[in-house]
Structure formats: C-alpha cells, structure tokens
Design a protein around this motif. Structure first.
Motif, PDB file in Angstrom:
ATOM      1  N   CYS A   1       0.856  -1.373   0.013  1.00 30.73           N
ATOM      2  CA  CYS A   1      -0.039  -0.046  -0.032  1.00 30.73           C
ATOM      3  C   CYS A   1       0.711   1.314  -0.154  1.00 30.73           C
ATOM      4  O   CYS A   1       0.396   2.300  -0.393  1.00 30.73           O
ATOM      5  N   GLY A   2       2.024   1.196   0.229  1.00 33.07           N
ATOM      6  CA  GLY A   2       2.958   2.388   0.325  1.00 33.07           C
ATOM      7  C   GLY A   2       2.867   3.275   1.256  1.00 33.07           C
ATOM      8  O   GLY A   2       3.066   4.523   1.066  1.00 33.07           O
ATOM      9  N   LEU A   3       2.108   2.997   2.133  1.00 32.91           N
ATOM     10  CA  LEU A   3       1.700   4.169   3.355  1.00 32.91           C
ATOM     11  C   LEU A   3       1.915   3.933   4.690  1.00 32.91           C
ATOM     12  O   LEU A   3       2.303   2.794   5.021  1.00 32.91           O
ATOM     13  N   PRO A   4       2.321   4.837   5.441  1.00 34.89           N
ATOM     14  CA  PRO A   4       2.572   4.637   7.029  1.00 34.89           C
ATOM     15  C   PRO A   4       1.019   4.137   7.398  1.00 34.89           C
ATOM     16  O   PRO A   4       0.008   4.999   7.172  1.00 34.89           O
ATOM     17  N   ILE A   5       0.846   3.096   8.236  1.00 34.80           N
ATOM     18  CA  ILE A   5      -0.221   2.573   8.607  1.00 34.80           C
ATOM     19  C   ILE A   5      -0.414   2.965  10.103  1.00 34.80           C
ATOM     20  O   ILE A   5       0.585   2.106  10.966  1.00 34.80           O
ATOM     21  N   ALA A   6      -1.409   3.423  10.645  1.00 36.33           N
ATOM     22  CA  ALA A   6      -1.716   3.657  12.070  1.00 36.33           C
ATOM     23  C   ALA A   6      -2.286   2.264  12.433  1.00 36.33           C
ATOM     24  O   ALA A   6      -3.189   2.100  11.767  1.00 36.33           O
ATOM     25  N   ALA A   7      -1.828   1.736  13.253  1.00 39.42           N
ATOM     26  CA  ALA A   7      -2.606   0.333  13.676  1.00 39.42           C
ATOM     27  C   ALA A   7      -2.454   0.137  15.217  1.00 39.42           C
ATOM     28  O   ALA A   7      -1.196  -0.366  15.746  1.00 39.42           O
ATOM     29  N   PRO A   8      -3.597   0.310  16.108  1.00 40.65           N
ATOM     30  CA  PRO A   8      -3.615  -0.062  17.296  1.00 40.65           C
ATOM     31  C   PRO A   8      -4.032  -1.660  17.399  1.00 40.65           C
ATOM     32  O   PRO A   8      -4.237  -2.104  16.143  1.00 40.65           O
ATOM     33  N   SER A   9      -4.076  -2.218  18.463  1.00 40.56           N
ATOM     34  CA  SER A   9      -4.501  -3.845  18.432  1.00 40.56           C
ATOM     35  C   SER A   9      -5.841  -3.686  18.154  1.00 40.56           C
ATOM     36  O   SER A   9      -6.613  -2.900  18.193  1.00 40.56           O
ATOM     37  N   ALA A  10      -6.241  -4.820  17.350  1.00 41.18           N
ATOM     38  CA  ALA A  10      -7.586  -5.145  16.794  1.00 41.18           C
ATOM     39  C   ALA A  10      -8.799  -5.514  17.748  1.00 41.18           C
ATOM     40  O   ALA A  10      -9.451  -6.419  17.122  1.00 41.18           O
ATOM     41  N   ASN A  11      -8.647  -4.973  18.877  1.00 35.73           N
ATOM     42  CA  ASN A  11      -9.992  -5.484  19.712  1.00 35.73           C
ATOM     43  C   ASN A  11     -10.817  -4.505  20.186  1.00 35.73           C
ATOM     44  O   ASN A  11     -10.408  -3.198  19.716  1.00 35.73           O
ATOM     45  N   SER A  12     -11.943  -4.558  20.740  1.00 36.04           N
ATOM     46  CA  SER A  12     -12.830  -3.446  21.141  1.00 36.04           C
ATOM     47  C   SER A  12     -11.758  -3.075  22.408  1.00 36.04           C
ATOM     48  O   SER A  12     -11.323  -3.863  22.959  1.00 36.04           O
ATOM     49  N   SER A  13     -12.144  -1.694  22.445  1.00 37.78           N
ATOM     50  CA  SER A  13     -11.080  -0.848  23.493  1.00 37.78           C
ATOM     51  C   SER A  13     -11.505  -1.685  24.879  1.00 37.78           C
ATOM     52  O   SER A  13     -12.669  -2.028  25.309  1.00 37.78           O
ATOM     53  N   GLY A  14     -10.422  -1.822  25.721  1.00 40.68           N
ATOM     54  CA  GLY A  14     -10.541  -2.584  27.042  1.00 40.68           C
ATOM     55  C   GLY A  14     -10.499  -4.051  26.994  1.00 40.68           C
ATOM     56  O   GLY A  14     -10.345  -4.583  28.132  1.00 40.68           O
ATOM     57  N   LYS A  15     -10.821  -4.614  26.002  1.00 43.11           N
ATOM     58  CA  LYS A  15     -10.751  -6.063  26.080  1.00 43.11           C
ATOM     59  C   LYS A  15      -9.519  -6.631  25.690  1.00 43.11           C
ATOM     60  O   LYS A  15      -8.388  -6.018  25.524  1.00 43.11           O
ATOM     61  N   PRO A  16      -8.985  -8.113  25.914  1.00 44.39           N
ATOM     62  CA  PRO A  16      -7.862  -8.670  25.511  1.00 44.39           C
ATOM     63  C   PRO A  16      -7.670  -8.477  24.096  1.00 44.39           C
ATOM     64  O   PRO A  16      -8.354  -8.561  23.388  1.00 44.39           O
ATOM     65  N   SER A  17      -6.316  -8.079  23.927  1.00 40.05           N
ATOM     66  CA  SER A  17      -5.656  -7.926  22.566  1.00 40.05           C
ATOM     67  C   SER A  17      -5.976  -9.415  21.628  1.00 40.05           C
ATOM     68  O   SER A  17      -6.036 -10.330  22.278  1.00 40.05           O
ATOM     69  N   PRO A  18      -6.131  -9.291  20.382  1.00 37.72           N
ATOM     70  CA  PRO A  18      -6.438 -10.434  19.565  1.00 37.72           C
ATOM     71  C   PRO A  18      -4.997 -10.993  19.175  1.00 37.72           C
ATOM     72  O   PRO A  18      -4.272 -10.505  18.621  1.00 37.72           O
ATOM     73  N   THR A  19      -5.188 -12.346  19.216  1.00 35.32           N
ATOM     74  CA  THR A  19      -3.855 -12.993  18.676  1.00 35.32           C
ATOM     75  C   THR A  19      -4.173 -14.145  17.762  1.00 35.32           C
ATOM     76  O   THR A  19      -3.364 -14.597  17.231  1.00 35.32           O
ATOM     77  N   THR A  20      -5.810 -14.005  17.152  1.00 36.10           N
ATOM     78  CA  THR A  20      -5.946 -14.801  16.182  1.00 36.10           C
ATOM     79  C   THR A  20      -7.004 -13.959  15.303  1.00 36.10           C
ATOM     80  O   THR A  20      -7.553 -13.015  15.861  1.00 36.10           O
ATOM     81  N   ALA A  21      -7.169 -14.265  14.148  1.00 31.28           N
ATOM     82  CA  ALA A  21      -8.155 -13.502  13.201  1.00 31.28           C
ATOM     83  C   ALA A  21      -9.681 -13.781  13.708  1.00 31.28           C
ATOM     84  O   ALA A  21     -10.589 -13.135  13.846  1.00 31.28           O
ATOM     85  N   GLN A  22     -10.023 -15.023  14.617  1.00 31.15           N
ATOM     86  CA  GLN A  22     -11.247 -15.267  15.057  1.00 31.15           C
ATOM     87  C   GLN A  22     -11.394 -14.380  16.153  1.00 31.15           C
ATOM     88  O   GLN A  22     -12.429 -13.669  16.378  1.00 31.15           O
ATOM     89  N   HIS A  23     -10.323 -14.050  17.081  1.00 27.66           N
ATOM     90  CA  HIS A  23     -10.565 -12.959  18.174  1.00 27.66           C
ATOM     91  C   HIS A  23     -10.879 -11.600  17.569  1.00 27.66           C
ATOM     92  O   HIS A  23     -11.863 -11.037  17.940  1.00 27.66           O
ATOM     93  N   VAL A  24     -10.254 -11.310  16.323  1.00 29.51           N
ATOM     94  CA  VAL A  24     -10.661  -9.945  15.951  1.00 29.51           C
ATOM     95  C   VAL A  24     -12.129  -9.935  15.209  1.00 29.51           C
ATOM     96  O   VAL A  24     -12.882  -9.153  15.712  1.00 29.51           O
ATOM     97  N   LEU A  25     -12.640 -11.106  14.808  1.00 28.05           N
ATOM     98  CA  LEU A  25     -13.845 -11.053  14.286  1.00 28.05           C
ATOM     99  C   LEU A  25     -15.007 -10.961  15.448  1.00 28.05           C
ATOM    100  O   LEU A  25     -16.013 -10.351  15.479  1.00 28.05           O
ATOM    101  N   GLU A  26     -14.465 -11.627  16.344  1.00 27.56           N
ATOM    102  CA  GLU A  26     -15.444 -11.627  17.661  1.00 27.56           C
ATOM    103  C   GLU A  26     -15.924 -10.282  18.244  1.00 27.56           C
ATOM    104  O   GLU A  26     -16.972  -9.777  18.441  1.00 27.56           O
ATOM    105  N   ASP A  27     -14.831  -9.299  18.122  1.00 22.62           N
ATOM    106  CA  ASP A  27     -14.714  -7.985  18.354  1.00 22.62           C
ATOM    107  C   ASP A  27     -15.306  -7.016  17.429  1.00 22.62           C
ATOM    108  O   ASP A  27     -16.099  -5.765  17.789  1.00 22.62           O
ATOM    109  N   LEU A  28     -14.986  -7.407  16.294  1.00 24.49           N
ATOM    110  CA  LEU A  28     -15.021  -5.951  15.200  1.00 24.49           C
ATOM    111  C   LEU A  28     -16.042  -6.574  13.697  1.00 24.49           C
ATOM    112  O   LEU A  28     -16.045  -5.905  13.076  1.00 24.49           O
TER     113      LEU A  28
END
Ligand code: AMP
Ligand code: MG
Length: 347
Positions: free
Chosen positions: A141-168
């Motif tokens: 993409c050739g861009l600087p990418i801002a990327a916090p952890s892909a969880n709902s704020s306050g929840k445990p951070s995601p270590t699998t794609a399934q965790h991301v889907l659970e939250d987002l």
C-alpha cells in the motif's frame, strides 16, 4: 458493513504481489480499515495520513480519542517523511531491533500525519513489524499505517483472526488472516525524545536488552505508582479485561484453592489462571493453563487467548497466579495487573 476475510499463507514467496494482499492494500488506500497480523498481536490498520481512515479506527474500537496510535512502516526511509529527527540512541535501537516488537517515540514533522493518529502530542510512536504478511501489506500500500490492537477498547488484544471477528465483525472492511501471532503481548513502547530513553509500556523487548545497546534505560514511574499520570496516554485506561472480575493472588496454591472453594460455596462459577505445571493443583469450575513457567515466552503467547477463553466459559470470577517481573515477565505482569484493575489478594 460486510467484513471481508483474506486468508494468506505467511510462508509463501512474493507476498507483496499475492492477490489477497494486493486487494487488502487497495482497500487501505481507499481509507478503509483492515485488520492485519503482526508478530505481537493483530492490529487494526488505516492510512495514518488520512483523518477519515484514522477516525474509522477509533470508531470501530470505541477507543478514547486522546490515546494515540502506533504508526507502522516497512522501510526505514519512510521515517524521514514524518519524523523531525532520529537521535543517535534511537538509530542504534532501530538497527538492533527492527523489524521487531519495539515502538520508538520520536518528535514529529508537523503536517504529514493525521493529528487524530498522534492525538496532537507533537511526538509519534513508530515501529516496523517483524511479520511477513504485515510487511508485505505495508509495502503493497506504500503508506504509513496507524494500527492499534484490533480489539474492542478495553478487551484482551487479539492473537488470532477469530478474536478480531469476535470484537469487530461488521465494523471493519476486512481482515487479513495470516494465522495466530507469535509474541502474544504488544510491543515495548520506548520514549526516545529525551537523552535517557524511558519505557512507557513494557513488551517483548526487555529493559535488559535495550540497556545492552544504549546504556541506561528508565521505566515510567507511573507504571508502578498508580497516583502518577502515565506518559503513554493509553496506559491510564483499564485494559485487557475479561468479562469476569480478575484477582491476582500472591500466595501458595493451597491459599488460592481456598479462595476458589469459598467463592464456589457462594454459588459462583470460578476460573483459575495457572500454567501447565500446576493445572492439577486446583479444583475449580474452569482451570486454564497459560503456557509453562519454564518458558515465559509461552505465557506471553497464550495470555490473551486464555483471558478470552474465560469469557467463552462464562465464569463469574477468576483467580490468577502471579508471574516473575523480569524479562518478558515485566510485560506479562503489567498486562495482568491492568486486566485485574490492580486487584490483588495477598496470603
Ligand atoms: P496500542 O496501539 O493499542 O497497542 O497502544 C499503543 C500505546 O502506545 C498506547 O498506550 C499509547 O498511549 C502509546 N503511544 C502511542 N503514541 C504515543 C506517543 N506519541 N507518546 C506516548 N505514548 C504513545
Ligand atoms: Mg491495545
């Protein structure tokens, strides 16, 4: 919104031209947000130069707007675009630890990045992730990418794609599924804007490792003294919390087991967080092992997954063993204390 899942095998060659990566990169260039695997946890990426993209990250996570985002790059020369200066110690650390789980705070060149990404602080946290899929996506993409952890704020951070889907799921344009992450806790955040670097958040790169390269390194006192204001805005929020209240227990296994028994007698469904060595020491409703004590890296790698599993098990209360504070244990204890909201029971 439909959340697209791009499955990518991180071991294949020429990831940059992989059609899934090319597609996801195109979505990032359209200022949509996309979750991506890194070596620490899954991140929620968006174009760091674009207010609209950055706002979508905050909205999807429900993240407080005063909490700045880490900017991810794939090549060192991208730094010059948005950073005012790279002090000598920062350069040495970059040479040693990038790509890797070290975020470096530097003074910013004004007017390039979205102010929303940096919370208008005049500084920026940057890192180069050590993950083939993340690097390929960043290059494509050739861009600087801002990327916090892909969880709902306050929840445990995601270590699998399934965790991301659970939250987002339904809240983001897509997720690049590159399999489970490795380190399992977030990057070390190191402020290099002063002469003596300061750890604002402990992570996989330890104080001892940093000191080998640049000499003295301090730790933000607010990490241990709760009445001080942390220099990393994010560290003041409760974080990583499972749904049930979590208590850290400093004492023997027999003492912890007695706490379990007392709560069970009150009719509660009780969880225990331990390690593989000690699962048989407890009779609780749910006993989950977080790696092995002999290898603290395995504890870090499975911590967030285990915290999420307590949610799936629908426990009412969780008691956790303590861990050593040295090496990566510093990060493990920091995350557990946050997850517990500093609740500690001493024998
Ligand atoms: P996350 O991206 O969710 O892993 O969190 C990033 C952490 O880095 C948060 O605690 C932020 O507050 C912190 N951070 C990011 N940028 C800065 C900065 N410029 N100065 C201080 N802390 C920062
Ligand atoms: Mg986070």
């Amino acid at each position: 919104m439909k959340t697209n899942v791009w499955k990518v095998d991180k071991y294949v060659d020429n990831l940059e031209s992989n059609p899934q990566i090319v597609d996801a990169a195109q979505v990032l260039r359209q200022n949509e947000v996309v979750a991506l695997p890194t070596e620490t946890v899954y991140g929620l990426g968006g174009n760091a130069k674009n207010d609209e993209a950055v706002s979508k990250i905050f909205a999807a996570k429900g993240r407080p707007v005063d909490n700045p985002l880490i900017i991810h790059i794939a090549e060192q020369n991208q730094l010059n675009e948005f950073v005012a200066e790279v002090p000598r110690k920062a350069s040495l650390l970059i040479e040693t630890f990038w790509p890797g789980p070290l975020t470096i705070i530097l003074k910013i060149k004004e007017g390039i990045l979205s102010d929303k990404a940096t919370a208008g602080l005049g500084t920026v946290g940057v890192r180069m992730p050590d993950h083939p899929v993340a690097l390929a996506l960043l290059k494509a993409c050739g861009l600087p990418i801002a990327a916090p952890s892909a969880n709902s704020s306050g929840k445990p951070s995601p270590t699998t794609a399934q965790h991301v889907l659970e939250d987002l799921e339904g809240k983001i344009a897509g997720i690049v599924d590159g399999g489970p992450t490795g380190v399992g806790v977030e990057s070390t955040v190191l402020d290099c804007t002063e002469d003596i670097p300061v750890i604002l958040r402990p992570g996989a790169v330890t104080k001892e490792q940093l000191e080998e390269v640049v000499g003295e390194v301090r730790v933000d006192r607010a990490l241990t003294e709760t009445d001080l204001k942390p220099k990393a805005p994010g560290m003041k929020y409760q974080h990583y919390a499972p749904n049930a209240p979590l208590y850290l227990v400093a004492g023997s296994h027999a003492f912890l087991q007695q706490l379990v028994k007392d709560k069970q007698q009150e009719g509660l469904r009780v969880g225990v967080l331990t390690t593989e060595e000690s699962v048989n020491d407890y009779q609780a409703d749910v006993v989950l092992a977080c790696g092995t004590r002999a290898e603290p890296e395995t504890v870090a790698a499975s911590l967030y997954g285990v915290l999420r599993n307590f949610n799936h098990e629908k426990v009412d209360i969780i008691f956790s063993e303590m861990f050593s504070n040295s090496g990566v244990g510093h990060a493990i204890m920091n995350r557990l204390q946050k997850a517990a909201g500093n609740k500690l029971i001493q024998e």
